[in-house]
Design a protein around this motif. Structure first.
Motif, PDB file in Angstrom:
ATOM      1  N   ALA A 235       0.829  -1.207   0.000  1.00 26.17           N
ATOM      2  CA  ALA A 235       0.000   0.000   0.000  1.00 26.17           C
ATOM      3  C   ALA A 235       0.859   1.250   0.000  1.00 26.17           C
ATOM      4  O   ALA A 235       0.549   2.244  -0.680  1.00 26.17           O
ATOM      5  CB  ALA A 235      -0.922  -0.002   1.221  1.00 26.17           C
ATOM      6  N   MET A 236       1.943   1.221   0.743  1.00 25.60           N
ATOM      7  CA  MET A 236       2.829   2.366   0.880  1.00 25.60           C
ATOM      8  C   MET A 236       3.444   2.762  -0.463  1.00 25.60           C
ATOM      9  O   MET A 236       3.398   3.929  -0.873  1.00 25.60           O
ATOM     10  CB  MET A 236       3.937   2.004   1.882  1.00 25.60           C
ATOM     11  CG  MET A 236       4.944   3.067   2.190  1.00 25.60           C
ATOM     12  SD  MET A 236       6.115   2.450   3.439  1.00 25.60           S
ATOM     13  CE  MET A 236       7.064   1.277   2.471  1.00 25.60           C
ATOM     14  N   VAL A 237       4.022   1.794  -1.160  1.00 26.91           N
ATOM     15  CA  VAL A 237       4.645   2.082  -2.449  1.00 26.91           C
ATOM     16  C   VAL A 237       3.600   2.501  -3.473  1.00 26.91           C
ATOM     17  O   VAL A 237       3.783   3.468  -4.226  1.00 26.91           O
ATOM     18  CB  VAL A 237       5.440   0.862  -2.946  1.00 26.91           C
ATOM     19  CG1 VAL A 237       5.912   1.075  -4.382  1.00 26.91           C
ATOM     20  CG2 VAL A 237       6.637   0.602  -2.034  1.00 26.91           C
ATOM     21  N   THR A 238       2.490   1.783  -3.511  1.00 32.12           N
ATOM     22  CA  THR A 238       1.421   2.124  -4.447  1.00 32.12           C
ATOM     23  C   THR A 238       0.957   3.564  -4.244  1.00 32.12           C
ATOM     24  O   THR A 238       0.811   4.325  -5.215  1.00 32.12           O
ATOM     25  CB  THR A 238       0.232   1.160  -4.262  1.00 32.12           C
ATOM     26  OG1 THR A 238       0.659  -0.177  -4.574  1.00 32.12           O
ATOM     27  CG2 THR A 238      -0.926   1.547  -5.167  1.00 32.12           C
ATOM     28  N   ASP A 239       0.749   3.957  -2.991  1.00 32.58           N
ATOM     29  CA  ASP A 239       0.254   5.304  -2.697  1.00 32.58           C
ATOM     30  C   ASP A 239       1.246   6.388  -3.089  1.00 32.58           C
ATOM     31  O   ASP A 239       0.865   7.413  -3.665  1.00 32.58           O
ATOM     32  CB  ASP A 239      -0.082   5.426  -1.206  1.00 32.58           C
ATOM     33  CG  ASP A 239      -1.310   4.623  -0.809  1.00 32.58           C
ATOM     34  OD1 ASP A 239      -2.039   4.169  -1.715  1.00 32.58           O
ATOM     35  OD2 ASP A 239      -1.536   4.442   0.395  1.00 32.58           O
ATOM     36  N   PHE A 240       2.527   6.166  -2.804  1.00 31.17           N
ATOM     37  CA  PHE A 240       3.505   7.226  -3.069  1.00 31.17           C
ATOM     38  C   PHE A 240       3.902   7.309  -4.535  1.00 31.17           C
ATOM     39  O   PHE A 240       4.263   8.386  -5.009  1.00 31.17           O
ATOM     40  CB  PHE A 240       4.727   7.072  -2.150  1.00 31.17           C
ATOM     41  CG  PHE A 240       4.495   7.684  -0.789  1.00 31.17           C
ATOM     42  CD1 PHE A 240       4.671   9.044  -0.573  1.00 31.17           C
ATOM     43  CD2 PHE A 240       4.070   6.905   0.265  1.00 31.17           C
ATOM     44  CE1 PHE A 240       4.435   9.614   0.666  1.00 31.17           C
ATOM     45  CE2 PHE A 240       3.829   7.459   1.520  1.00 31.17           C
ATOM     46  CZ  PHE A 240       4.013   8.827   1.722  1.00 31.17           C
ATOM     47  N   VAL A 241       3.816   6.210  -5.266  1.00 32.71           N
ATOM     48  CA  VAL A 241       4.014   6.306  -6.706  1.00 32.71           C
ATOM     49  C   VAL A 241       2.872   7.105  -7.324  1.00 32.71           C
ATOM     50  O   VAL A 241       3.082   7.971  -8.178  1.00 32.71           O
ATOM     51  CB  VAL A 241       4.114   4.913  -7.356  1.00 32.71           C
ATOM     52  CG1 VAL A 241       4.141   5.041  -8.876  1.00 32.71           C
ATOM     53  CG2 VAL A 241       5.376   4.194  -6.881  1.00 32.71           C
ATOM     54  N   ALA A 242       1.648   6.846  -6.863  1.00 32.46           N
ATOM     55  CA  ALA A 242       0.503   7.624  -7.345  1.00 32.46           C
ATOM     56  C   ALA A 242       0.639   9.087  -6.939  1.00 32.46           C
ATOM     57  O   ALA A 242       0.329   9.990  -7.725  1.00 32.46           O
ATOM     58  CB  ALA A 242      -0.794   7.038  -6.783  1.00 32.46           C
ATOM     59  N   ARG A 243       1.124   9.323  -5.739  1.00 31.55           N
ATOM     60  CA  ARG A 243       1.308  10.694  -5.244  1.00 31.55           C
ATOM     61  C   ARG A 243       2.292  11.460  -6.112  1.00 31.55           C
ATOM     62  O   ARG A 243       2.113  12.657  -6.363  1.00 31.55           O
ATOM     63  CB  ARG A 243       1.803  10.643  -3.795  1.00 31.55           C
ATOM     64  CG  ARG A 243       2.082  11.994  -3.149  1.00 31.55           C
ATOM     65  CD  ARG A 243       0.829  12.786  -2.946  1.00 31.55           C
ATOM     66  NE  ARG A 243       1.088  14.024  -2.222  1.00 31.55           N
ATOM     67  CZ  ARG A 243       0.290  15.082  -2.243  1.00 31.55           C
ATOM     68  NH1 ARG A 243      -0.837  15.068  -2.956  1.00 31.55           N
ATOM     69  NH2 ARG A 243       0.583  16.164  -1.549  1.00 31.55           N
ATOM     70  N   SER A 244       3.337  10.785  -6.599  1.00 27.31           N
ATOM     71  CA  SER A 244       4.339  11.450  -7.429  1.00 27.31           C
ATOM     72  C   SER A 244       3.742  11.965  -8.738  1.00 27.31           C
ATOM     73  O   SER A 244       4.235  12.927  -9.320  1.00 27.31           O
ATOM     74  CB  SER A 244       5.501  10.503  -7.738  1.00 27.31           C
ATOM     75  OG  SER A 244       5.106   9.487  -8.643  1.00 27.31           O
ATOM     76  N   GLY A 245       2.662  11.313  -9.193  1.00 26.52           N
ATOM     77  CA  GLY A 245       1.999  11.772 -10.405  1.00 26.52           C
ATOM     78  C   GLY A 245       1.203  13.046 -10.199  1.00 26.52           C
ATOM     79  O   GLY A 245       0.813  13.703 -11.167  1.00 26.52           O
ATOM     80  N   VAL A 246       0.992  13.407  -8.928  1.00 28.66           N
ATOM     81  CA  VAL A 246       0.239  14.625  -8.594  1.00 28.66           C
ATOM     82  C   VAL A 246       1.175  15.768  -8.217  1.00 28.66           C
ATOM     83  O   VAL A 246       1.044  16.888  -8.704  1.00 28.66           O
ATOM     84  CB  VAL A 246      -0.748  14.350  -7.436  1.00 28.66           C
ATOM     85  CG1 VAL A 246      -1.500  15.626  -7.050  1.00 28.66           C
ATOM     86  CG2 VAL A 246      -1.731  13.251  -7.826  1.00 28.66           C
ATOM     87  N   VAL A 247       2.157  15.466  -7.349  1.00 32.27           N
ATOM     88  CA  VAL A 247       3.026  16.534  -6.815  1.00 32.27           C
ATOM     89  C   VAL A 247       4.440  16.484  -7.378  1.00 32.27           C
ATOM     90  O   VAL A 247       5.247  17.370  -7.095  1.00 32.27           O
ATOM     91  CB  VAL A 247       3.080  16.475  -5.282  1.00 32.27           C
ATOM     92  CG1 VAL A 247       1.699  16.638  -4.682  1.00 32.27           C
ATOM     93  CG2 VAL A 247       3.728  15.172  -4.794  1.00 32.27           C
ATOM     94  N   GLY A 248       4.763  15.454  -8.152  1.00 35.36           N
ATOM     95  CA  GLY A 248       6.107  15.314  -8.684  1.00 35.36           C
ATOM     96  C   GLY A 248       6.974  14.421  -7.804  1.00 35.36           C
ATOM     97  O   GLY A 248       6.680  14.206  -6.625  1.00 35.36           O
ATOM     98  N   ARG A 249       8.055  13.915  -8.392  1.00 27.36           N
ATOM     99  CA  ARG A 249       8.912  12.969  -7.685  1.00 27.36           C
ATOM    100  C   ARG A 249       9.539  13.559  -6.433  1.00 27.36           C
ATOM    101  O   ARG A 249       9.524  12.943  -5.362  1.00 27.36           O
ATOM    102  CB  ARG A 249      10.018  12.491  -8.624  1.00 27.36           C
ATOM    103  CG  ARG A 249      11.033  11.592  -7.934  1.00 27.36           C
ATOM    104  CD  ARG A 249      12.383  11.571  -8.613  1.00 27.36           C
ATOM    105  NE  ARG A 249      13.387  11.030  -7.704  1.00 27.36           N
ATOM    106  CZ  ARG A 249      14.029  11.761  -6.798  1.00 27.36           C
ATOM    107  NH1 ARG A 249      13.768  13.047  -6.665  1.00 27.36           N
ATOM    108  NH2 ARG A 249      14.930  11.195  -6.000  1.00 27.36           N
ATOM    109  N   SER A 250      10.116  14.765  -6.534  1.00 29.64           N
ATOM    110  CA  SER A 250      10.852  15.345  -5.404  1.00 29.64           C
ATOM    111  C   SER A 250       9.961  15.542  -4.185  1.00 29.64           C
ATOM    112  O   SER A 250      10.338  15.190  -3.059  1.00 29.64           O
ATOM    113  CB  SER A 250      11.489  16.675  -5.809  1.00 29.64           C
ATOM    114  OG  SER A 250      12.441  16.487  -6.836  1.00 29.64           O
ATOM    115  N   GLN A 251       8.779  16.095  -4.404  1.00 31.33           N
ATOM    116  CA  GLN A 251       7.856  16.323  -3.289  1.00 31.33           C
ATOM    117  C   GLN A 251       7.381  14.999  -2.702  1.00 31.33           C
ATOM    118  O   GLN A 251       7.289  14.852  -1.468  1.00 31.33           O
ATOM    119  CB  GLN A 251       6.663  17.151  -3.759  1.00 31.33           C
ATOM    120  CG  GLN A 251       5.637  17.457  -2.683  1.00 31.33           C
ATOM    121  CD  GLN A 251       6.199  18.290  -1.540  1.00 31.33           C
ATOM    122  OE1 GLN A 251       7.151  19.057  -1.726  1.00 31.33           O
ATOM    123  NE2 GLN A 251       5.630  18.153  -0.358  1.00 31.33           N
ATOM    124  N   ALA A 252       7.101  14.032  -3.564  1.00 33.14           N
ATOM    125  CA  ALA A 252       6.642  12.725  -3.082  1.00 33.14           C
ATOM    126  C   ALA A 252       7.712  12.055  -2.224  1.00 33.14           C
ATOM    127  O   ALA A 252       7.406  11.446  -1.194  1.00 33.14           O
ATOM    128  CB  ALA A 252       6.269  11.826  -4.257  1.00 33.14           C
TER     129      ALA A 252
END
Length: 217
Positions: free
Chosen positions: A184-201
């Motif tokens: 769940a952790m990896v899935t959520d943060f990979v999806a998050r990077s698509g919203v805020v970008g890699r650096s912020q994620a």
């Protein structure tokens, strides 16, 4: 019989070329001709050769997942040796594979300073990561080489798979990171990077890990 050179073959991003009846010497020659500075991945199993050309989103996901693993290990004060997309192969098994990323964690001390991997004497990586793994050849090679843990990120979801009696079984928990909701952790943060970008994620992930650790104490 028509013979083609590799430079004559074009594989578009997101596509895979499968070849049959490829000998080990031909496999080694192909690796040498392709060289190490390339963006395609190779998998070999019992004469079957798969050559895969990843999409840009594939590359972004694999880099980010590798970054998340490194951050988690750092925050847990655990050592590792990262071997990236090293070619792991054994002629006696007729197997070879190149993960999107790979880590020695439990066996990190044995791999310090290693410039080359020889699986007849060295252990396989403790953790291999694959994004959009669709080739049976790859899975067969990982299992035969004895890679104990395989993370597969497909269709926006991470699966944690553990080798059991020669087969990979999806598990609810990673044996490398017991107590952590890895999938769940990896899935959520990979999806998050698509919203805020890699650096912020990545920054948010480090904060999340520290809060999780604080709550576990």
């Amino acid at each position: 019989m028509v013979t083609l050179q590799l430079r004559q073959i074009q594989i578009s991003p997101g596509q895979r070329l499968d070849l049959q009846d490829v000998s080990w010497s031909e496999f080694e020659a192909i690796l040498q001709e392709l060289g190490e500075a390339r963006n395609i991945r190779i998998a070999y199993s019992d004469g079957k050769l798969s050559i895969m050309s990843p999409l840009p989103e594939h590359e972004k996901a694999k880099v980010l997942i590798g970054d998340l693993v490194k951050i988690l290990l750092e925050e847990l004060n655990r050592d590792c040796e990262s071997f990236g997309s090293t070619t792991f192969k054994r002629q006696d098994m007729a197997k070879g594979v190149e993960p999107d990323d790979s880590f020695y964690i439990q066996n990190y001390a044995r791999m310090i300073g290693k410039g080359r991997v020889d699986l007849t004497i060295d252990p396989p990586p403790d953790l291999a990561i694959e994004v959009d793994l669709t080739s049976k050849t790859q899975t067969e090679a990982y299992a035969a080489l004895g890679v104990p843990e395989l993370w597969r990120y497909d269709n926006g979801r991470l699966q944690v798979e553990v080798l059991r009696q020669g087969q990979y079984v999806e598990m609810a928990e990673s044996p490398t990171f017991l107590g952590w909701p890895i999938a769940a952790m990896v899935t959520d943060f990979v999806a998050r990077s698509g919203v805020v970008g890699r650096s912020q994620a990545v920054r948010e992930f480090r904060v999340w890990v520290r809060r999780f650790l604080a709550g576990a104490r």
